[in-house]
Design a protein around this motif. Structure first.
Motif, PDB file in Angstrom:
ATOM      1  N   THR A 197     -12.377  -0.477   4.171  1.00 52.48           N
ATOM      2  CA  THR A 197     -12.047  -1.108   2.892  1.00 52.48           C
ATOM      3  C   THR A 197     -10.544  -1.302   2.787  1.00 52.48           C
ATOM      4  O   THR A 197     -10.063  -2.367   2.412  1.00 52.48           O
ATOM      5  CB  THR A 197     -12.519  -0.218   1.726  1.00 52.48           C
ATOM      6  OG1 THR A 197     -13.874   0.157   1.971  1.00 52.48           O
ATOM      7  CG2 THR A 197     -12.418  -0.951   0.406  1.00 52.48           C
ATOM      8  N   TYR A 198      -9.824  -0.249   3.128  1.00 48.02           N
ATOM      9  CA  TYR A 198      -8.368  -0.302   3.094  1.00 48.02           C
ATOM     10  C   TYR A 198      -7.852  -1.431   3.971  1.00 48.02           C
ATOM     11  O   TYR A 198      -6.913  -2.143   3.606  1.00 48.02           O
ATOM     12  CB  TYR A 198      -7.807   1.046   3.559  1.00 48.02           C
ATOM     13  CG  TYR A 198      -6.413   0.971   4.155  1.00 48.02           C
ATOM     14  CD1 TYR A 198      -5.281   1.004   3.335  1.00 48.02           C
ATOM     15  CD2 TYR A 198      -6.244   0.869   5.523  1.00 48.02           C
ATOM     16  CE1 TYR A 198      -4.014   0.918   3.886  1.00 48.02           C
ATOM     17  CE2 TYR A 198      -4.978   0.790   6.073  1.00 48.02           C
ATOM     18  CZ  TYR A 198      -3.863   0.809   5.257  1.00 48.02           C
ATOM     19  OH  TYR A 198      -2.624   0.720   5.800  1.00 48.02           O
ATOM     20  N   ALA A 199      -8.491  -1.614   5.136  1.00 49.48           N
ATOM     21  CA  ALA A 199      -8.020  -2.619   6.083  1.00 49.48           C
ATOM     22  C   ALA A 199      -8.421  -4.031   5.668  1.00 49.48           C
ATOM     23  O   ALA A 199      -8.148  -4.975   6.398  1.00 49.48           O
ATOM     24  CB  ALA A 199      -8.557  -2.313   7.482  1.00 49.48           C
ATOM     25  N   GLY A 200      -9.058  -4.156   4.523  1.00 47.83           N
ATOM     26  CA  GLY A 200      -9.376  -5.487   4.015  1.00 47.83           C
ATOM     27  C   GLY A 200     -10.687  -6.052   4.519  1.00 47.83           C
ATOM     28  O   GLY A 200     -10.950  -7.235   4.372  1.00 47.83           O
ATOM     29  N   MET A 201     -11.517  -5.202   5.142  1.00 44.56           N
ATOM     30  CA  MET A 201     -12.812  -5.705   5.624  1.00 44.56           C
ATOM     31  C   MET A 201     -13.760  -5.868   4.438  1.00 44.56           C
ATOM     32  O   MET A 201     -13.694  -5.109   3.481  1.00 44.56           O
ATOM     33  CB  MET A 201     -13.401  -4.724   6.642  1.00 44.56           C
ATOM     34  CG  MET A 201     -12.558  -4.614   7.888  1.00 44.56           C
ATOM     35  SD  MET A 201     -13.081  -3.271   8.949  1.00 44.56           S
ATOM     36  CE  MET A 201     -11.763  -3.291  10.173  1.00 44.56           C
ATOM     37  N   HIS A 202     -14.635  -6.873   4.551  1.00 44.03           N
ATOM     38  CA  HIS A 202     -15.585  -7.106   3.463  1.00 44.03           C
ATOM     39  C   HIS A 202     -16.804  -6.234   3.708  1.00 44.03           C
ATOM     40  O   HIS A 202     -17.745  -6.634   4.386  1.00 44.03           O
ATOM     41  CB  HIS A 202     -15.964  -8.571   3.399  1.00 44.03           C
ATOM     42  CG  HIS A 202     -14.777  -9.469   3.224  1.00 44.03           C
ATOM     43  ND1 HIS A 202     -14.097  -9.544   2.019  1.00 44.03           N
ATOM     44  CD2 HIS A 202     -14.128 -10.277   4.081  1.00 44.03           C
ATOM     45  CE1 HIS A 202     -13.084 -10.391   2.163  1.00 44.03           C
ATOM     46  NE2 HIS A 202     -13.072 -10.840   3.399  1.00 44.03           N
ATOM     47  N   ASN A 215      -8.000  -9.796  -3.120  1.00 43.73           N
ATOM     48  CA  ASN A 215      -8.534  -8.651  -2.394  1.00 43.73           C
ATOM     49  C   ASN A 215      -7.475  -8.101  -1.434  1.00 43.73           C
ATOM     50  O   ASN A 215      -6.427  -8.719  -1.247  1.00 43.73           O
ATOM     51  CB  ASN A 215      -9.831  -9.029  -1.673  1.00 43.73           C
ATOM     52  CG  ASN A 215      -9.636 -10.103  -0.621  1.00 43.73           C
ATOM     53  OD1 ASN A 215      -8.625 -10.103   0.079  1.00 43.73           O
ATOM     54  ND2 ASN A 215     -10.577 -11.024  -0.524  1.00 43.73           N
ATOM     55  N   PRO A 216      -7.722  -6.941  -0.864  1.00 40.24           N
ATOM     56  CA  PRO A 216      -6.693  -6.303  -0.036  1.00 40.24           C
ATOM     57  C   PRO A 216      -6.181  -7.207   1.086  1.00 40.24           C
ATOM     58  O   PRO A 216      -4.990  -7.213   1.389  1.00 40.24           O
ATOM     59  CB  PRO A 216      -7.409  -5.084   0.535  1.00 40.24           C
ATOM     60  CG  PRO A 216      -8.468  -4.769  -0.452  1.00 40.24           C
ATOM     61  CD  PRO A 216      -8.897  -6.092  -1.008  1.00 40.24           C
ATOM     62  N   ARG A 217      -7.102  -7.972   1.698  1.00 39.02           N
ATOM     63  CA  ARG A 217      -6.664  -8.780   2.828  1.00 39.02           C
ATOM     64  C   ARG A 217      -5.711  -9.879   2.374  1.00 39.02           C
ATOM     65  O   ARG A 217      -4.716 -10.139   3.048  1.00 39.02           O
ATOM     66  CB  ARG A 217      -7.874  -9.375   3.547  1.00 39.02           C
ATOM     67  CG  ARG A 217      -7.486 -10.250   4.716  1.00 39.02           C
ATOM     68  CD  ARG A 217      -8.580 -10.405   5.716  1.00 39.02           C
ATOM     69  NE  ARG A 217      -8.953  -9.114   6.292  1.00 39.02           N
ATOM     70  CZ  ARG A 217      -9.971  -8.940   7.114  1.00 39.02           C
ATOM     71  NH1 ARG A 217     -10.721  -9.971   7.448  1.00 39.02           N
ATOM     72  NH2 ARG A 217     -10.262  -7.749   7.610  1.00 39.02           N
ATOM     73  N   HIS A 266       0.913  -1.436   3.257  1.00 41.38           N
ATOM     74  CA  HIS A 266       0.438  -0.279   2.493  1.00 41.38           C
ATOM     75  C   HIS A 266       0.300   0.909   3.428  1.00 41.38           C
ATOM     76  O   HIS A 266      -0.524   0.903   4.350  1.00 41.38           O
ATOM     77  CB  HIS A 266      -0.908  -0.618   1.831  1.00 41.38           C
ATOM     78  CG  HIS A 266      -1.514   0.546   1.106  1.00 41.38           C
ATOM     79  ND1 HIS A 266      -2.855   0.612   0.818  1.00 41.38           N
ATOM     80  CD2 HIS A 266      -0.965   1.676   0.602  1.00 41.38           C
ATOM     81  CE1 HIS A 266      -3.103   1.746   0.178  1.00 41.38           C
ATOM     82  NE2 HIS A 266      -1.978   2.407   0.035  1.00 41.38           N
ATOM     83  N   LEU A 311      -7.337  -2.136  -3.844  1.00 42.16           N
ATOM     84  CA  LEU A 311      -8.473  -1.267  -3.562  1.00 42.16           C
ATOM     85  C   LEU A 311      -9.196  -0.859  -4.838  1.00 42.16           C
ATOM     86  O   LEU A 311     -10.275  -0.286  -4.804  1.00 42.16           O
ATOM     87  CB  LEU A 311      -8.004  -0.010  -2.822  1.00 42.16           C
ATOM     88  CG  LEU A 311      -7.452  -0.265  -1.422  1.00 42.16           C
ATOM     89  CD1 LEU A 311      -6.894   1.014  -0.815  1.00 42.16           C
ATOM     90  CD2 LEU A 311      -8.544  -0.841  -0.533  1.00 42.16           C
TER      91      LEU A 311
END
Lengths: 507, 384, 345
Positions: free
Chosen positions: B255-260, A324-326, A335, A305
């Motif tokens: 954002t945390y969930a990885g969405m762009h 990236n986070p995904r 997390h 993040l």
């Protein structure tokens, strides 16, 4: 002065927040109000402080019934409140903050700052608060800022001071200092209401403990005779396991390897400085530290993040510093974020939708651009059962659940898949005792299944109980690596405060 | 016990948001009635209160008759609603993603112009030209909508500022375009475009009825209904729709969930622009058959009120748009039948929006015991 | 009364709601009356509404003249969007109007369609050309009075610089500016002077435009920049934007004067009457009155009405003191324009 709350009832649509609450407080004593999140502590104090109007019941001071329509009325009646989040102007001095709103003025309304300084010094001396009137708030440690809040309350001549979760932001040594201050206040004839969810602290400082559950006072106990488990049972309504049950760790291969990680923010301030550590499969590594010493930024860098300024983060030997986070998520990183309302959940979406928030794009839950809601709903039903999420149904807005159940939604989502690494930040902040027990056991279970676990918590007790190894962060650096079984909270507390006790045993 | 309470509370919440909308409309009509009475100076001067009240009756009756009282009235309502539905969906879809699209007007102008070009440059067959022109409208609007989206994603420029500025740019650009040889009608000196070829016009909805050329509603309405269905399907069924909802409600969690999230920002404005572009196409190809400088009128702004009124939900937005369309059509009738000026419609719409924006006021007036009103969509602050 | 009440409310509410969401049409008046014996004359406004202090209002003044002079009944429908034109026309056809006056080129297509569908009804359209046998276009040679105003400005300027600006670059606006500049040019040719015109370039056919017809502050700032360049007489062709220029002229304490447009602004804008040295008149009301007369006599269709200096459809109202010599010259120029020896376009 004798303060009484008689039959206070406060209803919100669909909820009775306070149900016929009776409490009394004499000056010269400490009443601790203890209860789980959502038990109605805050509502009750808001009623007392004039922020809510009770639907039924009276506030009685020395036999006279009073009606508060605003905090100003409560202040005038001699009630002061120190909020959990301080209401100070960071760029003002102590003296300026203290007199804000009641400024001593000279001719033409000119602020008489000398008079303000004198008032601060006088109160500070009287209660051993050790405050410099000319210090600027933002330069002061949190514990000292809290004392400024106390002076503010005393300056307005409060007979009864209400502290709302006052120890949440303090280091262990600051907590001890804080208790000294409370004792001074009481001996000077003031009354103190101490709101907390921490059993030990209530037992330590209170003269009487009132336990609140679901809006009702379920009992009052004497701290001299009561035990922790007894109070916990009263809070939750059933027997509770208070200690973390776990076997010793069987650490496997290195899963997470962090090397010389440095994180700067956009303004160039350093939050994490050359931090290196490893987390092995099957072990729990805890990171202790006072809030604001870089833990948040460390976790954000680990989970993608926040950009790492330099250094390397590797998971199972693969460099994911720039993923990236995904991508990290798909490599088996879970997390549990420190602020569940802000990051972990979308309050306006349903429980089921939140349970797939990080996974809706997996093949299991979508085909091309179409979400397979049937599959997601089926999983939601399973997880609600498995993780004991107390919700009317899976369509309920997650924002309406209690803190503990919200956290269980996150834990269920993050842990219910094959994982290599779990990063949990403040996993039980604002969570009720019953749910804490459950979340801790899930984390230990995860470890026993061979997952590497990193716990970041400002609750020293929690991080010491859970961890197999303990790191302490201070000003962005890891300043100690300790064996939690071999150190005392006081020793860890000294590291957290930046000093380095010689007696501490390093692991 | 607590579960029961939760359930009850939720039920109450859901019912009351619908109820509050209706109460807002009712309140607006009541205030409107007083306005009519107090401005009916002729009757008041004579002390003829009943006369003034009957003015209210005839005005409101004309509203009903003019909007739903005959086939022509229904056709007029449909015609007025069509662009409002499409622009309403445009604003709503951006709301869902947490963006405030004030640029529907500009996007509508852009889409209308691209549709117009296909409309007059081709001459049939209609079966190909009409879908092509509509598609061109959607693309034109989408491209224009993408600009503020990209600006926001890349630089953080706030979409409220950029869309307002782009509205002005679109207006001037079209003024210029309409004076170029490509667009300006040959025999005219003022900024009026060439006519869309007969094959390129949207077929009239009631074209099967002979001799009713007064029934102006066209198949743009079907496009609009299709847009509502598409919007609903997108939100409920697609991964991107889910991302929109999550992002709109909580950007940090997205954002945390990885969405762009940058992609979502651009995409939401592209979709918003596309829907507004369809509105432009429907007006140019259906209602007018040509473009003037102000074929977008105030529709893009009315759409903001519509999306608010419909709480950005597909059905809510559609009904709100039809309500506004009915007021527009009925207002014309009211102007013809009674001496109440058309401005009353503006007042009514403003009142409805005001009452919606102030649910507390509604609750106080009607003493509803309902729970807290859903705050609806939240907006992120400046620069976020 | 109703006008003011509702207008105030509409504006107030729109402001309260905080959305520029709703339309901006002004107000209507109480006019629905049963058709009088002499006939029923009706007007459909464009989106400006009848209180636009511009051509919609002037056209309505013409209807009122017809009401007083011919005994006809009159009626009015305002349009809030382009989409209102066709239904409003239809409403009036249904109502049995003998003549329907539409205002502005925006209504041209709708008027043509309605006229073709209803060949027995007479139509007249302000500022547009005849498009069907039963439509009379009402057009105005506004270049002619603008030419006179340009001549007069060139003759009376003390700095040798005059200015003009428009609202939007469209023909009905440009024609004034062109005529004005031509008038100055003619004066220079006659007198061997070199009075300069700011804001319109005859060769390039381009000039200064405020961009809309509503923002008065733009009028003020354009007038200020023209004054900074030395202009002492300014001719705004921009509706209410011109009022911004008048305000600037008021503040300049006599250094800058204004030439009004469309109506005699010394009368229509009395609080600032002192800044107007003259006004270029476009007598829409007279044209509408004539159109109603023609329509009732069934003689109006098929050809345009063109307001000229000759038939009095356009003119100049001089509201400052000029020398008898200049007056004589202006009379001569007028004669020249009428007989065609002076080209004003």
């Amino acid at each position: 002065m004798k303060l009484e709350l008689r039959g206070i009832t406060k209803r919100f649509p669909g909820v009775v927040a306070n149900d016929n609450v009776n409490l009394s407080l004499n000056t010269g004593e400490v009443l601790s109000l203890i209860g789980e999140n959502g038990a109605g502590k805050s509502t009750l104090m808001s009623v007392l402080y004039g922020m809510y109007k009770p639907d039924e019941g009276q506030i009685v001071i020395d036999g006279t019934e009073l009606v508060f329509t605003s905090p100003a009325d409560a202040i005038a009646a001699g009630i002061g409140m120190v909020h959990q989040h301080f209401m100070l102007v960071p760029v003002f001095t102590v003296a300026e903050n203290v007199v804000l709103g009641v400024e001593p003025t000279g001719t033409l309304g000119k602020l008489n700052i000398d008079e303000a300084r004198r008032m601060v010094r006088e109160i500070s001396d009287k209660y051993n608060l050790d405050l410099d009137p000319d210090a600027v708030i933002e330069d002061l440690p949190v514990g000292v800022q809290q004392r400024v809040e106390i002076v503010k309350v005393l300056l307005r001549d409060a007979k009864v001071v209400v502290f709302d979760e006052p120890t949440a932001v303090l280091t262990p040594s600051e907590i001890i200092e804080f208790f000294e201050i409370v004792k001074t206040l009481v001996s000077a004839g003031r009354g103190v209401v101490f709101i907390t969810h921490k059993l030990k602290e209530a037992l330590n400082i209170a003269d009487r403990i009132a336990v609140l559950r679901r809006g009702k006072v379920v009992g009052e106990v004497d701290p001299k005779t009561a035990t922790e488990s007894h109070i916990a049972e009263m809070m939750v309504g059933r027997p509770v396991q208070l200690t973390v049950e776990k076997n010793s760790a069987e650490a496997g291969d290195v899963v997470l390897k962090v090397t010389d990680l440095t994180v700067l923010d956009a303004d160039g301030r350093t939050h994490v400085e050359k931090v290196s550590f490893e987390v092995h499969a099957g072990e729990i590594v805890g990171i202790a530290g006072v809030q604001g010493n870089g833990q948040t930024e460390l976790v954000e860098a680990l989970t993608g993040l926040r950009k790492a300024t330099s250094g390397v983060i590797a998971l199972d030997g693969k460099d994911l510093t720039h993923s990236n986070p995904r991508e990290r998520h798909q490599m088996g990183m879970a997390h549990i974020p420190e602020d569940r309302q802000r990051q972990g959940l979308v309050g306006g979406l349903s429980v089921a939708e939140n349970l797939v928030l990080t996974r809706y794009h997996d093949d299991q839950f979508s085909h091309g651009v179409i979400v397979e809601w049937d599959a997601a709903d089926a999983m939601a039903e399973t997880l609600i059962g498995e993780y004991d999420i107390r919700t009317p149904n899976k369509e309920t807005g997650v924002g309406t659940l209690s803190g503990g159940n919200q956290q269980k939604v996150i834990v269920a989502r993050e842990l219910s898949r094959d994982l290599r690494l779990t990063i949990a930040a403040q996993p039980t902040r604002g969570v009720d005792v019953g749910s804490i027990e459950y979340i801790h056991s899930r984390i230990v279970k995860e470890r026993d299944a061979g997952t590497a676990v990193l716990i970041v918590s400002t609750e020293l007790e929690e991080v010491m109980a859970l961890s197999d190894r303990l790191l302490v962060m201070y000003r962005g650096k890891v300043v100690a690596e300790l064996d939690p079984k071999k150190v005392t909270p006081m020793e860890v507390g000294l590291y957290m405060a930046g000093s380095r006790p010689d007696s501490a045993v390093t692991a | 016990m607590k579960n029961l309470f939760n359930k009850l509370g939720e039920r109450l919440n859901r019912v009351s948001s619908m109820k509050l909308t209706l109460l807002a409309v009712l309140s607006a009509l009541i205030v409107g009635a007083f306005i009519i009475i107090f401005s009916d100076v002729d009757n008041l001067k004579n002390g003829d209160i009943l006369g003034a009240i009957s003015t209210v009756g005839s005005a409101y009756w004309a509203l009903v008759v003019g909007s739903f009282g005959s086939l022509r009235a229904i056709s007029n309502t449909i015609n007025s609603s069509t662009p409002l539905i499409l622009c309403g969906v445009s604003v709503a879809i951006a709301f869902k993603a947490g963006l405030f699209n004030i640029g529907a007007t500009g996007q509508m102008l852009a889409g209308g112009m691209t549709a117009l070009w296909v409309g007059f440059a081709m001459d049939g067959p209609g079966i190909i030209q009409v879908p092509l022109a509509i598609l061109a409208g959607a693309i034109g609007g989408a491209v224009f909508g993408a600009i503020p989206g990209v600006l926001k994603a890349r630089t953080g420029a706030h979409e409220v500022i950029t869309t307002i500025m782009l509205n002005n740019m679109a207006a001037f650009f079209i003024l210029w375009l309409l004076k170029t040889d490509l667009f300006q009608r040959e025999d005219r000196t003022d900024p009026i475009s060439k006519l869309v070829s007969a094959q390129g016009r949207l077929p009239r909805l009631f074209g099967f009825l002979d001799g009713r050329s007064d029934l102006v509603a066209h198949i743009g309405f079907i496009v609009a209904i299709g847009a509502v269905v598409a919007y609903w399907w997108f939100l409920k069924k697609t991964t991107t729709g889910f991302e929109f909802r999550a992002y709109g409600l909580n950007a940090d969690a997205a954002t945390y969930a990885g969405m762009h999230v940058k992609r979502l920002t651009v995409l939401s404005m592209v979709f918003a622009g596309g829907f507004a572009g369809l509105a432009g196409a429907a007006e140019v190809l259906g209602t007018y058959g040509y473009a003037s400088t102000n074929f977008a009128g105030n529709i893009g702004f009315d759409a903001i009120a519509i999306a608010l009124l419909g709480q950005s939900s597909p059905l809510g937005t559609m009904f709100a748009a039809i309500l506004f369309g009915a007021l527009q059509a009925g207002g014309r009738q009211m102007q013809t039948n009674s001496d109440v000026p058309i401005d009353l419609i503006i007042v009514l719409r403003a009142l409805i929006v005001m009452f919606i924006a102030a649910p507390l006021l509604i609750k106080t007036i009607w003493r509803t015991k309902s729970a807290h009103v859903s705050a609806g969509q939240t907006f992120r602050g400046w620069g976020s | 009364m109703r006008k003011q009440t509702l207008k105030g409310l509409a504006v107030g509410l729109v402001a309260v709601v905080g959305l520029a969401a709703c339309g901006s049409s002004d107000s209507s008046s109480d006019t629905t009356v049963a058709a009088g014996a002499a006939g029923l004359a009706c007007e459909v406004t464009d989106i400006g509404g009848v209180d636009d202090k511009g051509f919609n209002q002037n056209a309505y003044d013409g209807l009122k003249l017809a009401e007083a002079e011919l005994g006809v009944s009159i009626d009015l429908l305002e349009s809030t969007t382009d989409a209102d034109y066709a239904p409003n026309l239809q409403s009036f056809v249904d109502k049995g109007c003998n003549v329907i006056v539409t205002v502005g080129f925006l209504l041209a297509d709708a008027t043509k369609a309605a006229a073709e569908a209803n060949p027995t009804v007479q139509f007249a359209i302000v500022d547009s050309n005849t498009s069907a046998p039963n439509v009379q276009g009402l057009t105005f040679a506004t270049d002619q009075p603008s030419f006179l105003a340009g001549y007069m400005a060139a003759a009376t300027t003390t700095t040798g610089i005059v200015g003009t600006f428009g609202g939007i670059n469209i023909p009905p606006v440009v024609i004034f500016m062109q005529g004005f500049a031509k008038g100055v040019e003619y004066y220079n040719a006659q007198k061997g002077t070199s009075v300069k015109v700011l804001g319109w370039d005859i060769a390039k056919q381009d000039g200064t435009f405020s961009g809309d017809f509503s923002d008065q502050t733009k009028g003020t700032s354009i007038a200020k920049s023209m004054a900074d360049e030395g202009a002492d007489i300014i001719f705004p062709v921009a509706g209410p934007v011109g009022l911004g220029a008048s305000q600037f002229a008021m503040d300049s304490a006599g250094k800058v004067k204004i030439i009004g447009v469309d109506v005699d602004m010394a009368i229509s804008n009395p609080t600032q009457a002192e800044v107007y040295v003259a006004s270029v008149l476009k007598k829409i009301d007279a044209a509408v009155l004539q159109a109603v007369k023609d329509a009732l006599a069934k003689t109006g269709g098929g050809t345009d009405y063109l307001g000229t200096l000759e038939n009095g459809g356009v003119g100049v109202s001089i509201t400052s003191t000029i020398t008898p010599e200049l007056q004589a010259e202006l009379d001569a120029v007028t004669a020249g324009i009428i007989d065609g020896s002076i080209v004003t376009k």
